[in-house]
Enzyme design. Sequence first.
Site, mmCIF file in Angstrom:
data_model
loop_
_atom_site.group_PDB
_atom_site.id
_atom_site.type_symbol
_atom_site.label_atom_id
_atom_site.label_comp_id
_atom_site.label_asym_id
_atom_site.label_seq_id
_atom_site.Cartn_x
_atom_site.Cartn_y
_atom_site.Cartn_z
ATOM 1 N N THR A 1 14.760 39.510 44.718
ATOM 2 C CA THR A 1 13.945 40.399 45.549
ATOM 3 C C THR A 1 13.322 41.524 44.742
ATOM 4 O OG1 THR A 1 15.239 39.921 47.536
ATOM 5 C CG2 THR A 1 14.017 41.995 47.520
ATOM 6 N N TYR B 1 9.729 37.897 52.876
ATOM 7 C CA TYR B 1 8.898 37.980 51.676
ATOM 8 C C TYR B 1 9.207 36.808 50.741
ATOM 9 C CZ TYR B 1 13.354 39.981 50.356
ATOM 10 O OH TYR B 1 14.697 40.173 50.189
ATOM 11 N N SER C 1 18.100 34.165 43.972
ATOM 12 C CA SER C 1 19.471 34.015 43.479
ATOM 13 C C SER C 1 20.332 33.067 44.302
ATOM 14 C CB SER C 1 20.149 35.381 43.375
ATOM 15 O OG SER C 1 20.442 35.921 44.641
ATOM 16 N N ASP D 1 21.616 37.994 46.624
ATOM 17 C CA ASP D 1 22.462 37.041 47.352
ATOM 18 C C ASP D 1 23.676 36.605 46.547
ATOM 19 O OD1 ASP D 1 20.802 37.229 49.489
ATOM 20 O OD2 ASP D 1 20.042 35.178 49.416
ATOM 21 N N LYS E 1 28.165 42.023 48.565
ATOM 22 C CA LYS E 1 27.029 42.290 49.443
ATOM 23 C C LYS E 1 27.551 42.263 50.875
ATOM 24 C CE LYS E 1 22.303 40.877 50.563
ATOM 25 N NZ LYS E 1 21.181 39.959 50.265
ATOM 26 N N GLU F 1 51.659 32.523 53.934
ATOM 27 C CA GLU F 1 51.260 31.596 54.993
ATOM 28 C C GLU F 1 51.447 30.133 54.595
ATOM 29 O OE1 GLU F 1 50.365 32.232 58.114
ATOM 30 O OE2 GLU F 1 50.788 34.347 57.729
#
Length: 356
Positions: free
Chosen positions: A39, A53, A86, A120, A192, A313
Amino acid sequence: MAARFMAACVGTFIFATAQAQEATPHKLANVAILATGGTIAGSGATSTTTVGYTAATVGVQQLINAVPELKSAANVTGEQVFQIASESMTNDHWLKLGKRVNELLTQNNVDGIVITHGTDTLEETAYFLNLVVKSRKPVVLVGAMRPSTALSADGPINLYNAVLLAANPESVGKGVLVSLGDQIHGARDVTKANTSTPDAFRTPELGMLGYMQGNKPYFYHVSTRKHTTDTEFDISKLDSLPQVDIVYGYANMNTVALDAFLAAGAKGIIHAGTGDGSVAAKVKPGLTDARKKGAIIVRSARVGNGIVARNGEANDDQLDFVVSDTLSPQKARILLMLALTKTNNTKEIQRMYYTY
């Protein structure tokens, strides 16, 4: 009289020295900017286009030219390593980038590196480099949440701050850094956390490392986990990485994805379990069988924070599973790929998760 003369001479010397220091230009660090697209190099149809975009349309020299203030921050050079959005980042891209970073950092005329990157997968590339870079020199990843054509594009100031960060001696030895929105994050723990807002990058639980303010970094925390020159991973002779895939946990899940990954040749599986890395009853036999056939199984968690407890777990000792500690599934995958270039021993791999 003599004492007064000596004092005057000393005062004159100090004043002349101060003038000379002010007249001597500050030596700028040499920072290489490696561009990969994203970006920060994107463009939109209008100045108000902040979503929808096209990423990776602007070249590295255009990015540099758009921030003339860089000339006062460092001696900057640019190199277009690749030009992609990305989300299309691959293992091959990582190996190429990592080798180029290591090559540049051996040069005396390179003091630090800035990598422009799509947001990303920025956190994944940062962690990969954190494990394979063989230098204490600063490496800083930077991106933007708005394209270069946007009315309030964040790329220029992010790039300027990243160059300042890479050029600053205080960044040496702190591992690979991520710089966006006036904040400094460590590669291991940053993520992110928002799809589109400028403050998308956060280290929600363990905390960011510091701030960029007034053209300099302010560090408040450092990572205690080993990185860069202190890791055991060497990609200099690697042409590929072992296949490791992520199986996502959810209610009513089945083994379709697991079976497909294994059939496709996965050498390792990251199980992004619910809660504390829980394993659904329908999936446990498939994971157990996969381990018996040689695949490495790592229990991670989809929740985003916290330690995955070994033998919590699931009986990891009995099943011969590994747990991811606090690593997210996507970062756990990166560490397992690199671990598999060294060993298939689950005890050794578990040690790596607690080390890196």
